[in-house]
Design a protein around this motif. Sequence first.
Motif, short mmCIF file in Angstrom:
data_model
loop_
_atom_site.label_atom_id
_atom_site.label_comp_id
_atom_site.label_asym_id
_atom_site.label_seq_id
_atom_site.Cartn_x
_atom_site.Cartn_y
_atom_site.Cartn_z
N ILE A 226 30.85 37.47 35.19
CA ILE A 226 31.74 38.29 36.02
C ILE A 226 31.99 39.65 35.38
N ASN A 227 32.15 39.68 34.06
CA ASN A 227 32.50 40.92 33.37
C ASN A 227 31.32 41.84 33.12
N ALA B 99 36.07 46.29 39.30
CA ALA B 99 36.03 45.11 40.17
C ALA B 99 35.75 45.51 41.61
N ILE B 100 36.42 46.56 42.08
CA ILE B 100 36.18 47.03 43.45
C ILE B 100 34.74 47.50 43.60
N ARG B 101 34.21 48.20 42.61
CA ARG B 101 32.81 48.64 42.66
C ARG B 101 31.86 47.47 42.83
N HIS C 1 42.56 41.14 32.03
CA HIS C 1 42.29 42.55 31.70
C HIS C 1 40.86 42.74 31.21
N SER C 2 39.95 41.91 31.67
CA SER C 2 38.55 42.02 31.24
C SER C 2 37.74 42.93 32.16
N LEU C 3 38.29 43.25 33.31
CA LEU C 3 37.70 44.20 34.24
C LEU C 3 38.76 45.20 34.64
#
Length: 474
Positions: free
Chosen positions: A342-343, A387-389, A380-382
Motif C-alpha cells: 500500500i505504501n 493516497a488520493i493520487r 501516517h505512512s501515506l
Amino acid sequence: MVINAAYVGMLLVVQVGTVSAQSTADAAYDRVILGGQVMDPAAKLDAVRNIGLVGGRIAVITTQAIRGRDTVDARGLVVAPGFIDLHAHGQTPETYRFYSLDGVTTSLELELGTSDVAAWYRERSAGERINYGVSIGHIKVRMSVMQDSGTVMPVSDGAYRAASPAQIGEIAKRIEIGLTEGAVSIGAGFPYTPAATRDELLAAFRVSAKTKTPIHVHIRPGVAGLKEALSLAGETNAPLHVVHINSAGLAETPVMLEMINEARAQGHDVTTEAYPYDAGMTEIQSATIQDTYRAAPDERLAELEWPGTGERLNRESFERYRRTGGPVVIHTNTEQMVAVAINSPLTIIASDAYWQNGTGHPRTTGTFAKVLGRYVREAHSLSLMEAIRKMTLMPAQRLEARVPAMRQKGRLRVGADADITIFDSETVVDRSTYREPSLSPVGIQHVIVNGVSVVANGRAVEDVAPGKAVRAPR
C-alpha cells in the motif's frame, strides 16, 4: 435561468483563479461545492476553493463566491476527484451501491473481464449509479472456446485442457474482437488457466502489444510468477499491469516491487496495484484453490475460511464446500506485507472487490476508506495527497492511452468530468469485516458522478443512474 450551449462552453474554458468577482457572482451553476479543501494530485492543488458544475463537468474552481441551483456545503471536508477502481468483480446494481458508499465513481472489471464485450455494455446501457467498464478476459474467452462447464471461473477444460493451435488462434481472434467492441483492456489470470501454454499466453500478449492495450494479469505466485509475466511482456513489448501485488507476492512482495521498479527504469510499461487487506477471496472450485489445497493437510486447509460461518476448513469441510461451490477467504498474508504494498509509490489502490449471492470480501465495501483511515490518518505512512493520487490520477493515467476519455477523470480541473468524492479526513474509515462484509464505511459524505449526487450526507441516494460507460473508441 436557461444555460445555453454557448454559455456552457464559455464556462468550461475558464481557468482556475481567473474569473473576475463580477462574472463569477453573476454565474448560476447547476450546482456548487463550497468551502472544501480541494485536493487535486495532478495540479498539486491543496487549498480551500469553491467549485461550480455545469452539464456534468467542472466549470470553475475559484476563491470567489459562486452560486448554483444546488449547493453542497463542503466546509471542513476534503474535496477529491472521484475514486477509480481498476479491479472490481461483481458489476451489479448492488455492488455499484457498495462502491459508491466507499467513494468510488468509476468501477472497472479488468482482470476476469467478459467474453462478450458488446453484450456486457448493452446490459448496462440504461445507466448505472457509477461509471463502469470491462476488459476482454482471456479466462472468459478460454472458457467459451474450450466449452468449460463453470459459471464464474473455469472448472473443467477451460482450466485443465491444453488448447490446440486452432483453439489458440480462436482465443486470440476473440480477444481482438472484444477490443474492437471497446474493451478497456485485456484481462488474464494464469493460476485460473493452468493448462494454458506459453504459446497461448504469448498469443494474448501479442494482441496486447499490437493494439497497445494494457493486459491486466493475475500472475502465478511469487517472484517466479512475476518473472514469467515480465518475460512475456518483454518479448512482445506489451503494456503490463500486475494485479494485487500483495496477494501475489506475500512475503516476496518487497522483492517483486523492486523488480517492477527496475523494469520501469529500463523503459518497460509496467504498473501494479494493491488492496489493504491481509486475506484474499476467490471461488473454492477454481483451479487456484483446487490445485493448492485439494491434497493439503488440515494445517494448510485452516488457511481457508468459509465466510458464511466463519469456520476454518479441514479435509471434511473443504470437500463438502467444494461440492457446493462459493467464495472462500484465504488467510495467507500479513499486515506487514500489505503495508509494504500500500505504501509503495508504485501501487495504484484497487479493491479486487468480490461479491457473490450476498457473500463477499470486506474490500468490496471498505477499500478506499480503509486506506484513508488506517494508512493516512492512523499510521501516517501515506500523505493524504499521495493516497488520493493512488486512487484517482494513477488509475486514470494507466488507462488514458487506450481510453482517451480517462484524461477527464482522476483530476479536479476546469473541463474535467464532475466525478467528485467529498470526505471527512478526521473520521473516514472502513467498518466491514469478513463476517459482516456489507457494512459501509463512515466519513464518505458526498459522492458525485457526472454532476449528480449518488451519496449525500453519508447516505446512498436512491433511484439515480448517472453512471456512463468507460469504453475505448470503436
